[in-house]
Each structure stands twice: as C-alpha cells, then as structure tokens.
Design an enzyme around this catalytic site. Structure first.
Site, PDB file in Angstrom:
ATOM      1  N   ASP A 236     -30.951 -12.951  67.966  1.00 43.46           N
ATOM      2  CA  ASP A 236     -30.407 -13.799  66.912  1.00 43.46           C
ATOM      3  C   ASP A 236     -30.525 -15.264  67.323  1.00 43.46           C
ATOM      4  O   ASP A 236     -30.367 -15.607  68.497  1.00 43.46           O
ATOM      5  CB  ASP A 236     -28.938 -13.463  66.660  1.00 43.46           C
ATOM      6  CG  ASP A 236     -28.070 -13.691  67.894  1.00 43.46           C
ATOM      7  OD1 ASP A 236     -27.392 -14.744  67.958  1.00 43.46           O
ATOM      8  OD2 ASP A 236     -28.064 -12.833  68.804  1.00 43.46           O
ATOM      9  N   SER A 237     -30.833 -16.122  66.365  1.00 41.37           N
ATOM     10  CA  SER A 237     -30.866 -17.566  66.557  1.00 41.37           C
ATOM     11  C   SER A 237     -31.770 -17.949  67.730  1.00 41.37           C
ATOM     12  O   SER A 237     -32.967 -17.677  67.703  1.00 41.37           O
ATOM     13  CB  SER A 237     -29.439 -18.088  66.747  1.00 41.37           C
ATOM     14  OG  SER A 237     -29.389 -19.491  66.625  1.00 41.37           O
ATOM     15  N   ALA A 238     -31.230 -18.553  68.801  1.00 46.61           N
ATOM     16  CA  ALA A 238     -32.067 -18.873  69.964  1.00 46.61           C
ATOM     17  C   ALA A 238     -32.645 -17.608  70.587  1.00 46.61           C
ATOM     18  O   ALA A 238     -33.755 -17.617  71.132  1.00 46.61           O
ATOM     19  CB  ALA A 238     -31.262 -19.656  71.000  1.00 46.61           C
ATOM     20  N   GLY A 240     -33.574 -15.086  68.823  1.00 47.72           N
ATOM     21  CA  GLY A 240     -34.728 -14.810  67.967  1.00 47.72           C
ATOM     22  C   GLY A 240     -35.917 -15.656  68.369  1.00 47.72           C
ATOM     23  O   GLY A 240     -37.063 -15.198  68.357  1.00 47.72           O
ATOM     24  N   HIS A 396     -25.773 -18.839  58.703  1.00 39.67           N
ATOM     25  CA  HIS A 396     -26.532 -18.494  59.903  1.00 39.67           C
ATOM     26  C   HIS A 396     -25.911 -17.280  60.613  1.00 39.67           C
ATOM     27  O   HIS A 396     -24.700 -17.230  60.844  1.00 39.67           O
ATOM     28  CB  HIS A 396     -26.522 -19.710  60.834  1.00 39.67           C
ATOM     29  CG  HIS A 396     -27.316 -19.578  62.077  1.00 39.67           C
ATOM     30  ND1 HIS A 396     -28.680 -19.412  62.087  1.00 39.67           N
ATOM     31  CD2 HIS A 396     -26.938 -19.606  63.389  1.00 39.67           C
ATOM     32  CE1 HIS A 396     -29.113 -19.357  63.328  1.00 39.67           C
ATOM     33  NE2 HIS A 396     -28.080 -19.457  64.149  1.00 39.67           N
TER      34      HIS A 396
END
Length: 493
Positions: A236-238, A240, A396
C-alpha cells in the site's frame, strides 16, 4: 512517548478535536458538506480526524519512533517473527546494475550495503476474539500453527506503506491478516530499512533479499522454497511503490543481470505471479492534477509551496537524523534521482513494463489517483494485464483504515480474487484485458467503466513535462539548500 500511547494523552487529543467532529457531523447532516453525495458520515469523519493528526510538526526521529511502536500481537492472527540472513553483495550489485541501466542523466544515490532483513510471517487465526493473545510458544511453533490455517500454496510478499520513513509490519498486521483470511495464503511482511537514515535504494535492496529468500530459503529458514509463480507482491502507498520498483528491477535484470549469487547458489531472476496494490505512490514529485483536485476527499494535504519560490524541504524541528548532512530536500532520495523509474514509477517509459505479470490496482478518488492511473495506462499499452478499481469519494488506502466497511470488504474481496487468479494462471502475462477502469460508485450502488486512455486528461508528453518541471524545481531548491549549508559551515570554521 506519543500522546496517543496513553489513555490521558489520547483523551486530550480527542477533546481538542471535538469542535472539528461536531462541525463535520453538522454540515454532513444538513447536506452542506463539500463531499455530500461522495462520502458517508463515517468516511468523512475518518478523513477529517486523520487529516488533523497529519501535521508532521515533531522531529522526524520522534515521528518515526512513534509510528513503529509494536502494540503486540492479539486477535485473529498468527505472527511469526523471522530474520532473513544477510546474503552476498551480489544482491546490491544487481540493484545498482538496474539503477544504472535505467537512469537518464546525472543520478546520484547512496550505496546502502546489504543487511539482514527482519520480517513477519502473518496468517489468519480462526476461532478467537479480538483480544486473544498469541500463545507463549516459539516462533517456529507459531509458524507451524500459521501454516495449518494458511493452507494455500500461494505466498504474498507484503510491503507496508508510510512515506518510506514511517510505519512497520506491526502497524499493518490487521490488514495483512484480513488478506490472509480471504486468500488462504501465508504472508511475509517485510521490515525494510526506512529513510532518511537509509535512503534510496536501501528499501529496494531489502525487498530483493526478501523475494530471493522466498525462492531460495537460506539455511535455517522456517519455510520451504516457494516457486516464483506462487508469489504475489502486495503493498500500500509507499509499499505499493516498492512493489512496482521491485518488479521494474526484475524486468530489467532479466536482460542485464539474469542470475544473482544468493547464499552460495546462482539464482535465476524470475517474475512473480502478480502484483496487487492499494493506492500506490508512483510520483515522488507530486505533480499530477489529482494532488489538488481530489484533496477534498483525502486526508493527504495538497502541496502548499509556490512554484515561483525556492523549493524547501519539510519544516520540522531538527534531530540527529534530519536534516541530513549535506542536506537534501526529500527524505527518501536525492533530488536528481526523483525521476528515476526505480524512485517514481510514473517516470519510466511504457516499454519498461513489457512482459510484466498481471497487476491489480485499487484506489480511492484520492490525491494519488492520477499517478496510479497513468502507470496503469502505460502498463496496458505495453500489453500487461492490468485491473484497476477506483472507489468514488474514498480516501487514500481506504481499505486499510476502514476494514469493516462495505467498501473495505469490497476492496479485500477484489484483491483476494486477483491474487487467487494470478497464482492459478487465469490471467497469464500477455492476456489482453479491456483496458478499462472499473469505477465503483458511492456506497457500492453500481459501477461504470472508463477507458484507461481517458482516465487522466493528460497525454504522456504532458505528464512528462509536469514531472520534469516539478523535479527541476526541487533540484534547484536542493542546490540552494546545499549552498547555504556550505556557507554556514565555512562561517563556523
């Protein structure tokens, strides 16, 4: 200690936010909220409260320490902590080879070294309530119990989010356990090195160590070898971002460094079965329109600096880890590296994705949506099977922060279905999918489909120009920051 780690501190923080909470409830109730028709009360409150906490006013070291404090293991999950031993330097050599092969122009970065990598095997534990602790048994016994309940031959290699300088596998245990429950898979959640102490490419080196440790377990490992076609990257996020750059590195290394020496064996570079992403961070320069246009639905604040001014780094009290010396403007990477594809995947050409395995991207109507959609568009044009689901009005990483909501459950169901299909070979590389974004409407009231080519109203050339302009602004800011630092250093001598 963080204010949120004790009941009195938490109560004070909640009381400070009572006016915000009441205002949000009132405006939502009379339908004068700016997000009316896009977010329900729970989502709007969640976004407002999280946004109020993301002030980033304390020193970086304190923020980091507070974000990785282990709450312990309890509830419906098994966690077995492991340390993946340090391999030969060939892993780092391979990462550097990939960086050099993909770079354009002058790109500088730190040589991180190769280190042991801590990780957690995580699986779902059935038949216990949310407060049940893990039994006091060895890590090996915990793994055996986990293995009994996670019976599928799939393994998910998970990388947590946190802007590359915050969070830890311990913060993501509930979400990872949910993913295990829905897939029946064991999950290896990686404690990669965090910036700013360990900037790019330290996390990528650790990610490659973790992947190769699954394929070719070092002596003393709890697990048996896992074939690459039974592994799915997820994050997820970073995290990802880390999934995407790890995949790009593997795609590159297959041509320029096809085998890597790993604990005394030559291991061929092979691709995983698939990649499953939640709100991936693809643009370190934050230059896409959605960072402003979608900020109303998100807890991630839009950039506030005026492009006509000199770019400055995050202003926080100094400590022993930030600012670094000599200073840089970004916690994770040097300014001249921000447009390297292994830092910002959006910056890579579409050809880099050729022959990639299937990719699933779930996102909200959030600040990072444009960058994820541009990357998905490039993948599709390169022939990659890519599945994109966007949830109307959601922030997010909504699936991780609102696990029990209908949208959260829909996110996990979609991710789990993709993982199962990828490992089963139902969407093999080279499959031509529709190239549509599945846009899931408010409260799951329906879906419609948007062609990827129309999902972001920018051409690749317009995207590149935005990226170049934003990166140059940061580079000039970093040069000025370093000039000032040198002047101050000379003045003290």
């Amino acid at each position: 200690m963080s204010k949120l780690d004790n009941p009195i501190g938490l109560l004070k923080e909640i009381l400070l936010r009572v006016p915000l909470i009441l205002k949000t409830i009132f405006l939502h109730a009379i339908r004068l909220s700016a997000v009316t028709g896009k977010q329900d009360m729970r989502t709007e409150l969640t976004v407002a409260v999280i946004r109020s906490f993301l002030a980033f006013k304390s020193p970086i070291g304190k923020q980091q320490k507070d974000s990785i404090r282990d709450p312990g293991v309890k509830g419906p999950m098994w966690v077995s902590k492991v340390t993946l031993p340090r391999p030969e330097d060939d892993i780092q050599d391979a990462v550097i080879k990939a960086i050099e092969d993909l770079k354009v122009g002058d790109v500088t970065y730190h040589i991180p070294g190769v280190a042991p990598v801590e990780a957690e095997w995580t699986g779902y534990r059935s038949g216990v309530d949310k407060n049940t602790p893990q039994p006091d048994i060895s890590e090996e016994e915990k793994y055996e119990e986990l293995r009994k309940e996670s019976k599928e031959d799939m393994v998910i290699l998970y990388f947590h989010g946190g802007i590359y300088f915050l969070m830890d596998p311990c913060t993501h245990r509930p979400a990872v356990a949910q993913l295990s429950k829905r897939t029946g898979a064991r999950i290896l959640s990686v404690r990669y090195r965090l910036a700013p102490q360990n900037p790019f490419p330290a996390a990528l080196v650790d990610a490659l160590v973790a992947y190769f440790s699954l394929i070719s377990p070092p002596p003393g490992s709890l697990h048996e070898p896992v074939p690459p076609n039974k592994i799915v990257f997820a994050g997820d996020s970073a995290g990802g971002n880390l999934c995407l750059v790890l995949l790009q590195a593997l795609l590159t290394l297959r041509h320029v460094y096809p085998t890597i020496r790993f604990h005394g064996r030559d291991i061929p570079v092979e691709l995983p079965a698939g990649v499953a992403l939640s709100s991936p961070w693809c643009d370190m320069t934050r230059s896409m329109p959605s960072v402003h246009h979608n900020s109303i639905y998100d807890y991630i604040a839009p950039p506030t600096q005026d492009p006509a001014s000199i770019y400055r780094p995050l202003v926080v009290p100094e400590d022993d880890i930030w600012p670094v010396k000599p200073p840089r403007i970004d916690l994770y990477a040097n300014a001249n590296a921000l447009l390297h594809p292994l830092v910002s995947p959006i910056a890579g050409c579409k050809e880099i994705w050729k022959d990639a395995p299937p990719v699933y991207i779930a996102m909200g109507e959030e600040s990072l949506s444009d960058e994820g959609l541009v990357v998905a568009r490039k993948m599709h044009e390169a022939g990659v099977p890519v599945v994109v689901e966007q949830f109307e009005g959601m922030p997010h990483c909504f699936g991780l922060i609102m696990i029990g909501t209908p949208s959260g459950r829909r996110f996990y169901d979609g991710t789990a279905e993709f993982c199962r299909d990828a490992v089963a070979g139902k969407i093999p590389a080279g499959t031509s999918l529709s190239g549509d974004v599945t846009y899931i409407k408010y409260k799951l009231q329906g879906t419609h489909y948007i062609p990827l080519k129309n999902a972001v109203p920018l051409t690749d050339e317009e995207v590149d120009e935005r990226l170049r302009s934003s990166a140059q602004w940061r580079l000039e800011g970093e040069k000025e920051l370093q000039r000032e630092w040198l002047q101050n250093l000379k003045a003290k001598l």
